[in-house]
Design a protein around this motif. Structure first.
Motif, PDB file in Angstrom:
ATOM      1  N   LEU A  96      48.392  35.381 -42.633  1.00 46.53           N
ATOM      2  CA  LEU A  96      48.915  34.771 -41.407  1.00 46.53           C
ATOM      3  C   LEU A  96      50.258  34.093 -41.647  1.00 46.53           C
ATOM      4  O   LEU A  96      50.591  33.123 -40.982  1.00 46.53           O
ATOM      5  CB  LEU A  96      47.904  33.768 -40.850  1.00 46.53           C
ATOM      6  CG  LEU A  96      46.522  34.326 -40.508  1.00 46.53           C
ATOM      7  CD1 LEU A  96      45.574  33.217 -40.080  1.00 46.53           C
ATOM      8  CD2 LEU A  96      46.613  35.392 -39.408  1.00 46.53           C
ATOM      9  N   ALA A  97      51.017  34.618 -42.592  1.00 46.15           N
ATOM     10  CA  ALA A  97      52.265  33.967 -43.004  1.00 46.15           C
ATOM     11  C   ALA A  97      53.304  33.900 -41.898  1.00 46.15           C
ATOM     12  O   ALA A  97      54.174  33.027 -41.915  1.00 46.15           O
ATOM     13  CB  ALA A  97      52.852  34.691 -44.219  1.00 46.15           C
ATOM     14  N   THR A  98      53.217  34.787 -40.922  1.00 43.66           N
ATOM     15  CA  THR A  98      54.267  34.840 -39.898  1.00 43.66           C
ATOM     16  C   THR A  98      54.038  33.877 -38.744  1.00 43.66           C
ATOM     17  O   THR A  98      54.914  33.730 -37.889  1.00 43.66           O
ATOM     18  CB  THR A  98      54.372  36.265 -39.329  1.00 43.66           C
ATOM     19  OG1 THR A  98      53.114  36.641 -38.766  1.00 43.66           O
ATOM     20  CG2 THR A  98      54.750  37.256 -40.426  1.00 43.66           C
ATOM     21  N   HIS A  99      52.875  33.223 -38.693  1.00 42.95           N
ATOM     22  CA  HIS A  99      52.591  32.323 -37.568  1.00 42.95           C
ATOM     23  C   HIS A  99      51.833  31.095 -38.078  1.00 42.95           C
ATOM     24  O   HIS A  99      50.634  31.155 -38.347  1.00 42.95           O
ATOM     25  CB  HIS A  99      51.762  33.050 -36.509  1.00 42.95           C
ATOM     26  CG  HIS A  99      51.800  32.408 -35.160  1.00 42.95           C
ATOM     27  ND1 HIS A  99      51.278  31.154 -34.915  1.00 42.95           N
ATOM     28  CD2 HIS A  99      52.304  32.841 -33.971  1.00 42.95           C
ATOM     29  CE1 HIS A  99      51.443  30.852 -33.630  1.00 42.95           C
ATOM     30  NE2 HIS A  99      52.068  31.861 -33.037  1.00 42.95           N
ATOM     31  N   ARG A 100      52.544  29.983 -38.217  1.00 44.52           N
ATOM     32  CA  ARG A 100      51.932  28.781 -38.775  1.00 44.52           C
ATOM     33  C   ARG A 100      50.830  28.211 -37.878  1.00 44.52           C
ATOM     34  O   ARG A 100      49.870  27.618 -38.372  1.00 44.52           O
ATOM     35  CB  ARG A 100      53.002  27.722 -39.030  1.00 44.52           C
ATOM     36  CG  ARG A 100      53.972  28.109 -40.143  1.00 44.52           C
ATOM     37  CD  ARG A 100      54.774  26.919 -40.633  1.00 44.52           C
ATOM     38  NE  ARG A 100      55.695  26.422 -39.622  1.00 44.52           N
ATOM     39  CZ  ARG A 100      56.453  25.327 -39.784  1.00 44.52           C
ATOM     40  NH1 ARG A 100      56.368  24.622 -40.894  1.00 44.52           N
ATOM     41  NH2 ARG A 100      57.282  24.942 -38.837  1.00 44.52           N
ATOM     42  N   GLY A 101      50.963  28.397 -36.573  1.00 44.93           N
ATOM     43  CA  GLY A 101      49.924  27.908 -35.671  1.00 44.93           C
ATOM     44  C   GLY A 101      48.609  28.618 -35.883  1.00 44.93           C
ATOM     45  O   GLY A 101      47.543  27.999 -35.946  1.00 44.93           O
ATOM     46  N   HIS A 102      48.655  29.947 -35.987  1.00 47.53           N
ATOM     47  CA  HIS A 102      47.431  30.721 -36.223  1.00 47.53           C
ATOM     48  C   HIS A 102      46.827  30.387 -37.583  1.00 47.53           C
ATOM     49  O   HIS A 102      45.605  30.353 -37.735  1.00 47.53           O
ATOM     50  CB  HIS A 102      47.739  32.214 -36.131  1.00 47.53           C
ATOM     51  CG  HIS A 102      48.123  32.658 -34.749  1.00 47.53           C
ATOM     52  ND1 HIS A 102      48.638  33.908 -34.486  1.00 47.53           N
ATOM     53  CD2 HIS A 102      48.066  32.009 -33.554  1.00 47.53           C
ATOM     54  CE1 HIS A 102      48.892  34.016 -33.192  1.00 47.53           C
ATOM     55  NE2 HIS A 102      48.552  32.863 -32.605  1.00 47.53           N
ATOM     56  N   ALA A 109      39.377  25.732 -38.366  1.00 50.98           N
ATOM     57  CA  ALA A 109      38.109  26.249 -37.848  1.00 50.98           C
ATOM     58  C   ALA A 109      37.126  26.482 -38.991  1.00 50.98           C
ATOM     59  O   ALA A 109      35.934  26.151 -38.891  1.00 50.98           O
ATOM     60  CB  ALA A 109      38.347  27.546 -37.077  1.00 50.98           C
ATOM     61  N   ALA A 110      37.622  27.056 -40.099  1.00 49.95           N
ATOM     62  CA  ALA A 110      36.763  27.274 -41.266  1.00 49.95           C
ATOM     63  C   ALA A 110      36.289  25.944 -41.846  1.00 49.95           C
ATOM     64  O   ALA A 110      35.115  25.793 -42.223  1.00 49.95           O
ATOM     65  CB  ALA A 110      37.518  28.076 -42.322  1.00 49.95           C
ATOM     66  N   GLN A 111      37.180  24.971 -41.919  1.00 56.37           N
ATOM     67  CA  GLN A 111      36.793  23.642 -42.403  1.00 56.37           C
ATOM     68  C   GLN A 111      35.742  23.005 -41.494  1.00 56.37           C
ATOM     69  O   GLN A 111      34.817  22.341 -41.972  1.00 56.37           O
ATOM     70  CB  GLN A 111      38.004  22.723 -42.462  1.00 56.37           C
ATOM     71  CG  GLN A 111      38.894  22.911 -43.663  1.00 56.37           C
ATOM     72  CD  GLN A 111      39.983  21.855 -43.690  1.00 56.37           C
ATOM     73  OE1 GLN A 111      41.041  22.036 -43.099  1.00 56.37           O
ATOM     74  NE2 GLN A 111      39.727  20.751 -44.359  1.00 56.37           N
ATOM     75  N   THR A 112      35.893  23.204 -40.206  1.00 59.40           N
ATOM     76  CA  THR A 112      34.936  22.653 -39.250  1.00 59.40           C
ATOM     77  C   THR A 112      33.543  23.192 -39.530  1.00 59.40           C
ATOM     78  O   THR A 112      32.549  22.438 -39.514  1.00 59.40           O
ATOM     79  CB  THR A 112      35.356  22.991 -37.805  1.00 59.40           C
ATOM     80  OG1 THR A 112      36.652  22.437 -37.551  1.00 59.40           O
ATOM     81  CG2 THR A 112      34.367  22.425 -36.812  1.00 59.40           C
ATOM     82  N   VAL A 113      33.444  24.488 -39.811  1.00 60.34           N
ATOM     83  CA  VAL A 113      32.149  25.089 -40.124  1.00 60.34           C
ATOM     84  C   VAL A 113      31.574  24.485 -41.405  1.00 60.34           C
ATOM     85  O   VAL A 113      30.381  24.137 -41.473  1.00 60.34           O
ATOM     86  CB  VAL A 113      32.292  26.618 -40.263  1.00 60.34           C
ATOM     87  CG1 VAL A 113      30.984  27.233 -40.768  1.00 60.34           C
ATOM     88  CG2 VAL A 113      32.682  27.242 -38.932  1.00 60.34           C
ATOM     89  N   THR A 226      41.394  19.055 -34.102  1.00 61.94           N
ATOM     90  CA  THR A 226      42.623  19.631 -34.656  1.00 61.94           C
ATOM     91  C   THR A 226      42.658  21.136 -34.454  1.00 61.94           C
ATOM     92  O   THR A 226      43.690  21.708 -34.081  1.00 61.94           O
ATOM     93  CB  THR A 226      42.742  19.302 -36.155  1.00 61.94           C
ATOM     94  OG1 THR A 226      42.740  17.880 -36.326  1.00 61.94           O
ATOM     95  CG2 THR A 226      44.027  19.874 -36.738  1.00 61.94           C
ATOM     96  N   SER A 227      41.516  21.787 -34.685  1.00 62.63           N
ATOM     97  CA  SER A 227      41.457  23.239 -34.525  1.00 62.63           C
ATOM     98  C   SER A 227      41.665  23.652 -33.073  1.00 62.63           C
ATOM     99  O   SER A 227      42.432  24.570 -32.771  1.00 62.63           O
ATOM    100  CB  SER A 227      40.106  23.759 -35.027  1.00 62.63           C
ATOM    101  OG  SER A 227      40.077  25.172 -34.999  1.00 62.63           O
ATOM    102  N   VAL A 228      40.992  22.957 -32.154  1.00 60.92           N
ATOM    103  CA  VAL A 228      41.117  23.283 -30.731  1.00 60.92           C
ATOM    104  C   VAL A 228      42.538  23.012 -30.240  1.00 60.92           C
ATOM    105  O   VAL A 228      43.131  23.818 -29.505  1.00 60.92           O
ATOM    106  CB  VAL A 228      40.096  22.475 -29.898  1.00 60.92           C
ATOM    107  CG1 VAL A 228      40.380  22.621 -28.405  1.00 60.92           C
ATOM    108  CG2 VAL A 228      38.681  22.940 -30.210  1.00 60.92           C
ATOM    109  N   THR A 229      43.095  21.868 -30.641  1.00 61.72           N
ATOM    110  CA  THR A 229      44.462  21.531 -30.228  1.00 61.72           C
ATOM    111  C   THR A 229      45.460  22.549 -30.753  1.00 61.72           C
ATOM    112  O   THR A 229      46.359  22.994 -30.029  1.00 61.72           O
ATOM    113  CB  THR A 229      44.834  20.129 -30.735  1.00 61.72           C
ATOM    114  OG1 THR A 229      43.902  19.172 -30.227  1.00 61.72           O
ATOM    115  CG2 THR A 229      46.243  19.749 -30.295  1.00 61.72           C
ATOM    116  N   THR A 230      45.304  22.940 -32.017  1.00 67.05           N
ATOM    117  CA  THR A 230      46.203  23.937 -32.590  1.00 67.05           C
ATOM    118  C   THR A 230      46.073  25.269 -31.873  1.00 67.05           C
ATOM    119  O   THR A 230      47.068  25.966 -31.633  1.00 67.05           O
ATOM    120  CB  THR A 230      45.906  24.126 -34.092  1.00 67.05           C
ATOM    121  OG1 THR A 230      45.934  22.863 -34.746  1.00 67.05           O
ATOM    122  CG2 THR A 230      46.940  25.045 -34.735  1.00 67.05           C
TER     123      THR A 230
END
Length: 245
Positions: A96-102, A109-113, A226-230
């Motif tokens: 995902l190097a081309t899009h810092r938001g993604h 999201a992974a951390q949330t899990v 943070t995940s939802v906001t991002t």
């Protein structure tokens, strides 16, 4: 003092032309999470860190020398989990190097899990930390912090590594006006330190009163927000989503 306050406000509410955009406050939130989870790991999981790997290496040396109240096994497990998380974060950063938001959205999201697993496990045991719970939490939190650290490195926002403050504090002093430096980004550096201090303070206050599940729940809430906001903010290809030059 006015300059520090102005710089700090710009960190929390960056101008539209800022090349890091909303990454600044989002990463400050992750820095608070670091303080919370290291409070959990040190105070509730047997004097081990899941984010501060310098501390773990030192603790490993102490424990191998026979120092009491330290576990070489716990330090090694935390180091291994962190490295695996960092490996996953590096691979994710390449994809995902081309899009810092993604990138940030997916990582949080992974951390949330991972943190949700720790909340579920501790809730089932009523906050009692058995050996199985201890190592489950060390592994899950270590994976999450390794992932976070690798992704923060890929995002490339100066002075906001979210898990390490040594270089931030060094820069704050070494680059200051009394040291003959230009004092770049002092407000951001101070906010980074205060964010981790806040997380550690709140985490310790909760844990010292026996509230392990709420402490992990607070970390879970911050990560989810943070995940939802991002996710919402990264729906476009704004300038801040592009890789740092």
């Amino acid at each position: 003092m006015r300059t520090l306050l102005t710089d700090a406000l710009r960190t929390l509410v960056p101008p539209r032309e800022d090349r890091h955009g909303p990454l600044l406050p989002l990463m400050l939130a992750l820095t608070v999470v670091t303080g919370l989870v290291d409070a959990v790991s040190y105070l509730a999981l047997g004097h081990v860190f899941v984010a501060n790997m310098t501390g773990n290496v030192v603790f490993l040396g102490f424990s191998l020398a026979g120092a009491p109240n330290l576990s070489a096994v716990a330090s090694v497990v935390a180091l291994a989990a962190f490295l695996l998380g960092a490996l996953a974060g590096g691979r994710l950063g390449s994809r995902l190097a081309t899009h810092r938001g993604h990138l940030l959205r997916t990582a949080t999201a992974a951390q949330t899990v991972l943190v949700a697993v720790t909340v579920a496990v501790t809730a089932v045991t009523g906050g009692r930390v058995t050996t199985g719970v201890q190592y489950t939490l060390i592994v899950c939190l270590g994976l999450g912090m390794g992932l976070q650290n690798a992704v923060a490195r890929r995002l490339g926002v100066p002075d906001l590594t979210t898990t390490v403050l040594t270089l931030t504090l060094t820069g704050l002093a070494a680059d200051s006006t009394p040291a003959g430096g230009a004092a770049p980004r002092p407000g951001r550096r101070i906010l980074s330190v205060l964010a981790m201090l806040l997380g550690a303070l709140v985490g310790a206050e909760l844990l010292l009163h026996g509230h392990l599940v709420p402490t992990l729940g607070l970390a879970l809430l911050l990560l989810a927000l943070t995940s939802v906001t991002t996710h919402r903010l990264s729906a476009t290809d704004a300038a801040w989503t592009r890789p740092p030059s």
